[in-house]
Enzyme design. Structure first.
Site, PDB file in Angstrom:
ATOM      1  N   ALA A 200       0.856  -1.199   0.000  1.00  0.00           N
ATOM      2  CA  ALA A 200       0.000   0.000   0.000  1.00  0.00           C
ATOM      3  C   ALA A 200       0.883   1.236   0.000  1.00  0.00           C
ATOM      4  O   ALA A 200       1.954   1.245   0.610  1.00  0.00           O
ATOM      5  CB  ALA A 200      -0.903  -0.004   1.237  1.00  0.00           C
ATOM      6  N   LYS A 201       0.428   2.280  -0.698  1.00  0.00           N
ATOM      7  CA  LYS A 201       1.209   3.522  -0.709  1.00  0.00           C
ATOM      8  C   LYS A 201       0.699   4.375   0.442  1.00  0.00           C
ATOM      9  O   LYS A 201      -0.235   5.158   0.282  1.00  0.00           O
ATOM     10  CB  LYS A 201       1.054   4.221  -2.065  1.00  0.00           C
ATOM     11  CG  LYS A 201       2.293   5.031  -2.446  1.00  0.00           C
ATOM     12  CD  LYS A 201       2.290   5.382  -3.924  1.00  0.00           C
ATOM     13  CE  LYS A 201       3.418   6.312  -4.272  1.00  0.00           C
ATOM     14  NZ  LYS A 201       4.747   5.700  -4.256  1.00  0.00           N
ATOM     15  N   CYS A 202       1.299   4.162   1.625  1.00  0.00           N
ATOM     16  CA  CYS A 202       0.847   4.887   2.813  1.00  0.00           C
ATOM     17  C   CYS A 202       2.029   5.556   3.498  1.00  0.00           C
ATOM     18  O   CYS A 202       3.157   5.055   3.451  1.00  0.00           O
ATOM     19  CB  CYS A 202       0.107   3.952   3.773  1.00  0.00           C
ATOM     20  SG  CYS A 202       1.073   2.596   4.431  1.00  0.00           S
TER      21      CYS A 202
END
Ligand SMILES: *Cc1c(COP(=O)(O)O)cnc(C)c1O
Length: 362
Positions: A200-202
């Site tokens: 995830a791009k977090c």
């Protein structure tokens, strides 16, 4: 729940041409911002609502806002490019929109419809069109993101969210000539574990990688390369870039997407371009000890990192507690240069776009 419509409030006093030109003179990455921003809110009761294009301004956040405490935040990164005829284009914004939904799902956040994501990005680029640089290699970096905005301290999924897009003109990311970057092999820290948020791009992934990056800096390295969290053996990726290896038979290899690696759109595009050039590309694990042995034997000819911000960045040297080796002569190799040219020629409209990756603005 009805679909939101975009409410446009142009900036009453946008930056003038001279001020803009001065700000866009070789800006450091992500330090200069355009006149406008997009905001859109979500709540369980109202769905997506209050979709706005407005003058860029600060948020007013209650100190009890959930995301400030528990990091319920996701983001994207993509660019708008200036075309030779003066027009503007985005590169694969639909892929960013899909990945944003995947990240939202992992972080227990609402799924933004793809057309609202791309519509927001397009509207912002249209409003701030004059901020797309025309210098060689420069572009307008777009940063869509979403935060949980419910004011409450129990650690539960936020019941309210804010989606926002800001834009920043950027020059080429890694300046300087042919020298490759030096990587630090982190043995102390890992970036992502099975079942975690690595795909995830977090923001949380980045927060967790900063101390490793600082360790690498102290060792005189530019970036950190992370190993898998289970065996501490397999090369995964850099803090914000995927990695490729180039062998003496011309083939390429990149670690497979098993859930701990961010599925880069640059990675995916380069695999397609390389295969189109007739090169074999394997998505297979690669061990750090093998990397060192292959670099030393000459079987490995090149390695490079890739991502939207830095495009294609040659890796010259690798250093670590148990490793130390040079790749090729430590400088940019021909495969990295060829793939970078193929990708950027499409992005900047200098070559045909056979895969339909460009989303040209009217
Ligand atoms: C964004 C990102 C990348 C690169 O993805 P692109 O879509 O190519 O920009 C690689 N790794 C991490 C950890 C990232 O956050």
């Amino acid at each position: 729940m009805s679909k939101p419509t975009l409410d446009v409030t142009p900036h009453p006093q946008p930056a003038g041409a001279a001020e803009r030109a001065a700000l866009m003179q070789n800006p450091a990455f992500g330090h200069v911002f355009t006149d406008h921003m997009i905001t859109l809110r979500h709540s369980a009761e109202r769905g997506w609502h209050d979709w706005r294009l407005e003058p860029r301004h600060a948020f007013d956040l209650d100190p009890g806002t959930l995301s400030l405490h528990y990091a319920q935040e996701i983001f994207e990164g993509l660019k708008a490019y200036r075309l030779p005829d003066g027009g503007a284009t985005l590169f694969r914004p639909d892929a960013n929109a899909r990945r944003f939904r995947a990240s939202a799902e992992r972080l227990a956040m609402p799924l933004l419809p793809e057309e609202i994501f791309t519509g927001s990005v397009r509207a912002l680029v249209d409003a701030d069109r004059d901020w797309i640089p025309s210098a060689e290699g420069a572009s307008l970096y777009l940063r869509p993101f979403m935060i949980g905005t419910e004011v409450a301290l129990p650690p539960e999924p936020s019941a309210a969210h804010l989606f926002c897009v800001i834009a920043s003109p950027v020059a080429a990311y890694f300046k300087g000539g042919a020298a490759g970057v030096t990587l630090w092999v982190s043995e102390t820290y890992t970036r992502a574990a099975p079942g975690g948020t690595g795909a995830a791009k977090c923001g949380g992934n980045y927060a967790a990688s900063l101390v490793a990056q600082a360790e690498g800096r102290r060792e005189g390295c530019d970036q950190v390369v992370f190993l898998d969290a289970v065996e501490r053996r397999w090369v995964e990726e850099l803090g914000g870039m995927n990695v490729f290896f180039v062998f003496d038979d011309g083939s390429l290899q990149t670690p497979p997407l098993t859930g701990t690696i961010l599925p880069g759109i640059t990675r995916d595009s380069l695999i397609t371009l390389a295969r189109g050039m007739g090169l074999a590309v394997r998505e297979e694990p690669y061990a750090i000890d093998q990397w060192q042995a292959d670099a030393q034997s000459g079987r490995l000819r090149e390695a490079f990192a890739c991502g939207t911000a830095a495009v294609v960045t040659p890796i010259g040297r690798v250093k670590g507690a148990r490793h130390g080796f040079v790749i090729g002569n430590g400088e940019a190799g021909p495969a990295a240069a060829r793939l970078k040219a193929a990708l950027t020629d499409i992005q900047f409209g200098r070559a045909a776009d056979p895969h339909g990756w460009l989303d040209r603005l009217p």
